[in-house]
Scaffold this motif. Structure first.
Motif, PDB file in Angstrom:
ATOM      1  N   ASP A   1       0.818  -1.210   0.000  1.00 28.91           N
ATOM      2  CA  ASP A   1       0.000   0.000   0.000  1.00 28.91           C
ATOM      3  C   ASP A   1       0.863   1.276   0.000  1.00 28.91           C
ATOM      4  N   ARG A   2       0.229   2.381  -0.379  1.00 29.47           N
ATOM      5  CA  ARG A   2       0.916   3.669  -0.404  1.00 29.47           C
ATOM      6  C   ARG A   2       1.392   4.057   0.993  1.00 29.47           C
ATOM      7  N   ILE A   3       2.500   4.793   1.060  1.00 25.54           N
ATOM      8  CA  ILE A   3       3.036   5.248   2.337  1.00 25.54           C
ATOM      9  C   ILE A   3       2.565   6.663   2.668  1.00 25.54           C
ATOM     10  N   GLU A   4       2.357   7.521   1.642  1.00 25.55           N
ATOM     11  CA  GLU A   4       2.014   8.918   1.888  1.00 25.55           C
ATOM     12  C   GLU A   4       0.764   9.100   2.753  1.00 25.55           C
ATOM     13  N   PRO A   5      -0.319   8.323   2.566  1.00 23.58           N
ATOM     14  CA  PRO A   5      -1.483   8.528   3.424  1.00 23.58           C
ATOM     15  C   PRO A   5      -1.199   8.257   4.898  1.00 23.58           C
ATOM     16  N   ALA A   6      -0.307   7.311   5.187  1.00 20.59           N
ATOM     17  CA  ALA A   6       0.052   7.041   6.574  1.00 20.59           C
ATOM     18  C   ALA A   6       0.815   8.215   7.177  1.00 20.59           C
ATOM     19  N   VAL A   7       1.694   8.815   6.387  1.00 20.43           N
ATOM     20  CA  VAL A   7       2.426   9.997   6.852  1.00 20.43           C
ATOM     21  C   VAL A   7       1.444  11.127   7.143  1.00 20.43           C
ATOM     22  N   GLU A   8       0.467  11.292   6.263  1.00 20.15           N
ATOM     23  CA  GLU A   8      -0.566  12.323   6.457  1.00 20.15           C
ATOM     24  C   GLU A   8      -1.345  12.072   7.741  1.00 20.15           C
ATOM     25  N   LEU A   9      -1.701  10.818   7.992  1.00 19.48           N
ATOM     26  CA  LEU A   9      -2.430  10.470   9.218  1.00 19.48           C
ATOM     27  C   LEU A   9      -1.595  10.781  10.450  1.00 19.48           C
ATOM     28  N   ALA A  10      -0.321  10.375  10.413  1.00 22.77           N
ATOM     29  CA  ALA A  10       0.539  10.590  11.570  1.00 22.77           C
ATOM     30  C   ALA A  10       0.722  12.069  11.870  1.00 22.77           C
ATOM     31  N   ALA A  11       0.816  12.879  10.815  1.00 21.98           N
ATOM     32  CA  ALA A  11       1.097  14.304  10.989  1.00 21.98           C
ATOM     33  C   ALA A  11      -0.156  15.123  11.294  1.00 21.98           C
ATOM     34  N   LYS A  12      -1.279  14.759  10.677  1.00 25.83           N
ATOM     35  CA  LYS A  12      -2.455  15.623  10.733  1.00 25.83           C
ATOM     36  C   LYS A  12      -3.702  14.959  11.322  1.00 25.83           C
TER      37      LYS A  12
END
Length: 444
Positions: free
Chosen positions: A15-26
């Protein structure tokens, strides 16, 4: 009433990694969960571990941890994942190495082991869903992993783990573990565990509940799928769930996306067998509270069975495949001639197949030739795939397709071929005390 926020950072291994980074940050999260194991994934991971004892965990673990660990530590977000696959201890060690490299000292990383039950089952007469036993499969068996429950995850969190890495835990258990830990739910509070299983089941596939695998242009339009945001579950102490996502991210959360995910992979809504509970989804209600906010309640439960589903991976056969394209006037006729040639060639050279598919992709590869009259396409892709007993025979299938370049119809191009092992998966039930679960802790 107290509540926590759980984000779904992945719904499968790649799966994509960017959405997880978005969740962690925002996302304002308390927990970020990565669900990365499919049925065959762990069998393939066991094969990798056999070749390298330090491997066998999710291939994207390093990239994911590198991306989210600093953000999660800064925002006090705890991580739960089954990226340990066939080697949770090695995954925890790799995560510790990454944490130290990032300067995240003091990070506590738990490895949950014990789901690997291959050794005790090798000599047992446990009956598989095929009617055979593991013993009958002999040395073709690659793996046997039980779907374990949420108890060990909750135990690891109670011990102070910032990151919990499991092997083959049941998908909803990755989310149920934090709920048990945070709210002190009893392990025999069947209705709470049933509603917690609803929470886990809805979130486990990440982007599927925010519009991924849902979109159908003109019928079910989903905005900005290229920037699909992954879901957040706001879960109250009584189990009430509100599904939402990061404001401004792509996708959507609607009653329809929630209902489709609720029914995903469910055979009997009244009896969803899990290691922690037999969940009952039949009284679940879904209510839209506002844009991208959907409330879900009504999950119930009954006592667990005391048995665990166990996936057994084994070397079943080999598959050889070849493809080639034809385009322009008469493309379909040339494609059919190509298939006829390959069929005859395989018979002439004595390649034995237990299953052979000869398709024209775009015409009959998915639904066969019984769809009635269809318009003839301008281009077709020939595909021949066969199941064989040996790798050598599998290789010859692709070779025969490739030789159509100079020994077949006019105008063939873009040939491609492959040969690979087939790892098949069968299931059985084992008593819940067969897995000897253990929680080990590392500190960065």
């Amino acid at each position: 009433m107290r509540s926590i926020r759980i984000g779904a950072g992945a719904g499968y291994s790649g799966d994509r990694i960017e959405p997880a980074v978005e969740l962690a940050a925002k996302g304002g999260l308390d927990y970020l969960v990565f669900e990365c194991l499919a049925e065959r994934t762990i069998a393939l991971a066991q094969q990798v571990r056999m070749k390298d004892p330090a491997a066998g965990y999710d291939p994207l673990l390093a990239a994911r941890m590198q991306a989210v660990l600093p953000i999660c530590r800064a925002n006090n977000v705890r991580i739960v994942t089954n990226m340990g696959a066939a080697n949770p201890i090695a995954a925890a060690e790799a995560t510790r190495t990454i944490a130290r490299r990032l300067g995240l000292t003091g990070l506590k990383i738990a490895a949950v082991t014990g789901d690997d039950v291959l050794e005790p089952l090798k000599t047992a007469d446990v009956v598989l869903d095929t009617g055979d036993t593991i013993r009958a499969l002999g040395n073709r068996v690659v793996s046997a992993n039980a779907y374990v429950g949420a108890g060990a995850i909750a135990e690891a969190l109670a011990a102070g783990a910032d990151v919990v890495i499991t092997g083959r835990a049941a998908d909803p258990a990755l989310f149920l573990g934090p709920l048990i830990h945070e709210f002190g739910w009893a392990l025999d509070d069947w209705d709470r565990l049933g509603q917690g299983t609803v929470v886990g089941h809805l979130l486990e596939c990440a982007g599927q509940i925010t519009g991924g695998y849902f979109a159908d242009p003109g019928l079910k339009d989903v905005p900005d799928l290229a920037r699909l945001g992954f879901p957040i579950g706001e879960v109250r102490e009584d189990g009430e769930l509100i599904v939402t996502k990061v404001a401004g991210s792509g996708g959507c959360v609607t009653p329809a996306t929630v209902k489709e995910q609720l029914l995903y992979e469910i055979h009997d809504p009244q009896q969803y067998f899990q290691p922690d509970v037999v969940a009952d989804f039949s009284q679940v209600t879904v209510e839209e509270l506002g844009p991208d906010r959907v409330r879900v309640v009504g999950g119930r439960g009954r006592p667990k069975t005391g048995l665990l589903k166990t996936s057994v991976g084994y070397l079943d056969s080999y598959v050889g495949e070849g493809q080639i394209s034809y385009a322009g006037p008469g493309a379909v006729a040339r494609g059919r001639l190509a298939l006829d040639i390959v069929r005859e060639r395989l018979a002439l050279i004595g390649v034995a197949t237990s299953e052979l598919r000869c398709d024209l992709i775009g015409m009959n590869a998915l639904h066969g030739d019984d769809r009635g009259q269809v318009a003839e396409p301008y281009e077709v892709r020939v595909r021949v795939a066969g199941r064989t007993e040996t790798m050598a025979e599998a290789v010859r299938i692709g070779n025969e397709v490739e030789t159509l370049y100079t020994n077949g119809p006019a105008g063939g191009g873009g040939a491609w071929k492959s040969a690979r092992e087939v790892i098949a998966v069968v299931s059985c039930l084992v008593p819940e005390d067969v897995p000897q679960l253990c929680v080990g802790m590392l500190v960065a």
